[in-house]
Design an enzyme around this catalytic site. Structure first.
Site, short mmCIF file in Angstrom:
data_model
loop_
_atom_site.label_atom_id
_atom_site.label_comp_id
_atom_site.label_asym_id
_atom_site.label_seq_id
_atom_site.Cartn_x
_atom_site.Cartn_y
_atom_site.Cartn_z
N SER A 25 0.87 -1.18 0.00
CA SER A 25 0.00 0.00 0.00
C SER A 25 0.90 1.22 0.00
O SER A 25 1.69 1.42 0.92
CB SER A 25 -0.88 0.00 1.26
OG SER A 25 -1.19 1.32 1.62
N HIS A 50 -1.27 -1.60 -4.23
CA HIS A 50 -2.54 -1.24 -3.60
C HIS A 50 -2.57 0.27 -3.38
O HIS A 50 -1.68 0.82 -2.73
CB HIS A 50 -2.66 -1.99 -2.27
CG HIS A 50 -3.93 -1.73 -1.53
ND1 HIS A 50 -5.10 -2.43 -1.76
CD2 HIS A 50 -4.21 -0.85 -0.53
CE1 HIS A 50 -6.04 -2.00 -0.94
NE2 HIS A 50 -5.54 -1.04 -0.19
N ASP A 52 -4.57 3.54 -1.99
CA ASP A 52 -5.60 3.95 -1.05
C ASP A 52 -6.06 5.36 -1.34
O ASP A 52 -5.35 6.32 -1.09
CB ASP A 52 -5.04 3.87 0.38
CG ASP A 52 -4.86 2.44 0.84
OD1 ASP A 52 -5.85 1.69 0.81
OD2 ASP A 52 -3.73 2.07 1.21
N MET A 54 -8.54 8.30 -0.44
CA MET A 54 -9.36 8.78 0.69
C MET A 54 -9.82 10.21 0.41
O MET A 54 -9.02 11.03 -0.04
CB MET A 54 -8.53 8.78 1.98
CG MET A 54 -7.91 7.45 2.31
SD MET A 54 -7.00 7.58 3.85
CE MET A 54 -6.27 5.94 3.94
N HIS A 83 -8.29 1.05 -3.90
CA HIS A 83 -9.20 0.91 -2.76
C HIS A 83 -9.82 2.27 -2.50
O HIS A 83 -9.15 3.18 -2.01
CB HIS A 83 -8.37 0.41 -1.56
CG HIS A 83 -9.13 0.34 -0.27
ND1 HIS A 83 -8.50 0.21 0.96
CD2 HIS A 83 -10.45 0.39 0.01
CE1 HIS A 83 -9.40 0.18 1.91
NE2 HIS A 83 -10.59 0.28 1.37
N MET A 85 -11.86 4.74 -0.55
CA MET A 85 -12.46 5.09 0.73
C MET A 85 -13.10 6.46 0.54
O MET A 85 -12.61 7.48 1.03
CB MET A 85 -11.39 5.09 1.83
CG MET A 85 -10.94 3.67 2.18
SD MET A 85 -9.38 3.63 3.06
CE MET A 85 -8.25 3.59 1.67
N MET A 154 -11.45 -5.54 5.76
CA MET A 154 -10.57 -4.61 6.49
C MET A 154 -10.26 -5.18 7.87
O MET A 154 -11.15 -5.65 8.58
CB MET A 154 -11.26 -3.25 6.64
CG MET A 154 -11.48 -2.48 5.36
SD MET A 154 -9.96 -2.10 4.47
CE MET A 154 -9.12 -1.02 5.62
N ASP A 189 -6.62 -6.06 4.67
CA ASP A 189 -5.94 -4.76 4.63
C ASP A 189 -5.98 -4.11 6.01
O ASP A 189 -7.05 -3.85 6.54
CB ASP A 189 -6.67 -3.89 3.59
CG ASP A 189 -6.06 -2.53 3.41
OD1 ASP A 189 -5.02 -2.23 4.01
OD2 ASP A 189 -6.64 -1.74 2.63
C1 DX5 Z 1 -6.12 1.87 5.69
C2 DX5 Z 1 -5.60 1.51 4.29
C3 DX5 Z 1 -4.49 0.50 4.29
C4 DX5 Z 1 -3.30 0.87 5.10
C5 DX5 Z 1 -2.34 -0.27 5.24
O1 DX5 Z 1 -7.22 2.69 5.56
O2 DX5 Z 1 -6.64 0.98 3.51
O3 DX5 Z 1 -4.16 0.09 2.98
O4 DX5 Z 1 -2.64 2.00 4.62
O5 DX5 Z 1 -1.31 0.17 6.04
P1 DX5 Z 1 -0.73 -0.68 7.28
O6 DX5 Z 1 -0.16 -1.93 6.71
O7 DX5 Z 1 0.30 0.23 7.85
O8 DX5 Z 1 -1.87 -0.94 8.22
ZN ZN Z 2 -6.31 -0.08 1.54
#
Ligand code: DX5
Ligand code: ZN
Length: 233
Positions: A25, A50, A52, A54, A83, A85, A154, A189
Site C-alpha cells: 500500500s 494497492h 488507497d 481517501m 481501494h 475510501m 478490512m 488490509d
Molecule cells: C487503511 C488503508 C491501508 C493501510 C495499510 O485505511 O486501507 O491500505 O494503509 O497500512 P498498514 O499496513 O500500515 O496498516
Molecule cells: Zn487499503
C-alpha cells in the site's frame, strides 16, 4: 454475476497465478520519489500495487486521487488495485478505470445497493469488489458477495496506515472462503505484518495489503522476503 470482460478474466488469472501475494500500500511511500519507489518494489518481485484513495469525508483523512493512479499507470505494468475510501463511488469509480486501474474496491458502508456499480465496473474491464470495515456487520455485505470478483476484508477501520490488526478479520476470511469457494479473491488490509500475515493466509486470504511493514523498512526486498516466508508458514 454479470459476464466478466476478457480483461477481468485475465486480471484474475494473473493474480491467481501468484496468490497468496503481498500488495504494498503506497500510502506511506516516498511520494517525492514515486518512480524510484515503484522500481524498488518491482525489484522486490511485487506483482500488484494497492492504492488507497481517501476523500476526507468517508474517512477522516485525505490521501491522493486520479493523478497518482494516472502517473503510476504511465511508469509501470504492475497491476493497480484501487481501494476507494470515498463517499461517492458511483461518481468517481468509473474515472479510476479511465486512469488505468485493474481492480477497484469500494465500501459497502458508502453504497448500500452496490450491484449496478459492480457490474458497470466489470463491463469496463476492471475486477470489482466490496470492502467492509471491522465495525460493519457482515450481513450488510452478504447479499452482494456473489456479484464481486473480490472482497476486501478490512482488519482496521479504514482511514489511516499504521493501525493494529483487528483479528475479527480472520473469522470473516474463513467464513467467506467456506461460503463462496475458491474462485472469490479475498483481500485483507490493515495491520498486516510479519506477525499477522501467516494467520491471514491460513484463514484464506489471497491478497495481503501491507503498508508500514514495508515502507518503514530500509530494504523493501528484505521486508518482502520476510513477509513471504511468514505468509507460507
Ligand atoms: C487503511 C488503508 C491501508 C493501510 C495499510 O485505511 O486501507 O491500505 O494503509 O497500512 P498498514 O499496513 O500500515 O496498516
Ligand atoms: Zn487499503
Amino acid at each position: 454475476m454479470s459476464e466478466p470482460s476478457s480483461r477481468v478474466t485475465k486480471t484474475k488469472s494473473t493474480l491467481r497465478g501468484v496468490t497468496p501475494a503481498i500488495l504494498p500500500s503506497l500510502l506511506l511511500c516516498d511520494f517525492a520519489n514515486l518512480e524510484r519507489e515503484v522500481r524498488r518494489l518491482e525489484e522486490a518481485g511485487v506483482e500488484c500495487l494497492h492504492l488507497d484513495v481517501m476523500d476526507g469525508n468517508f474517512v477522516p483523512n485525505i490521501s491522493y486521487g486520479m493523478p497518482i493512479v494516472d502517473a503510476l499507470r504511465k511508469i509501470t505494468d504492475l497491476l493497480l488495485d484501487v481501494h476507494l475510501m470515498i463517499s461517492d463511488p458511483v461518481k468517481f469509480a468509473p474515472q479510476f478505470v479511465d486512469f488505468g486501474a485493474d481492480l477497484i474496491t469500494f465500501h459497502i458502508e458508502a453504497l448500500k445497493q452496490p450491484v449496478n456499480l459492480l457490474s458497470q465496473l466489470r463491463s469496463q474491464g476492471v475486477a470489482a469488489g466490496l470492502a467492509i470495515n471491522p465495525s460493519t456487520s457482515m450481513e450488510a455485505l452478504a447479499p452482494f458477495v456473489d456479484e464481486c470478483d473480490l472482497v476486501l476484508v478490512m482488519s482496521v477501520e479504514a482511514g489511516f496506515g499504521g493501525q493494529a490488526f483487528n483479528p475479527v478479520a480472520l473469522g470473516r476470511l474463513s467464513d467467506l472462503r467456506k461460503e463462496h469457494g475458491a474462485d472469490l479473491l479475498l483481500e485483507v488490509d490493515g495491520g498486516v505484518n510479519e506477525t499477522t500475515v501467516g494467520q491471514c493466509t491460513a484463514h484464506g486470504a489471497d491478497l495481503l495489503v501491507v503498508g508500514s511493514a514495508i515502507f518503514r523498512q530500509a530494504d523493501y526486498c528484505q521486508a518482502m522476503t520476510r513477509l513471504r516466508r511468514e505468509m507460507h508458514k
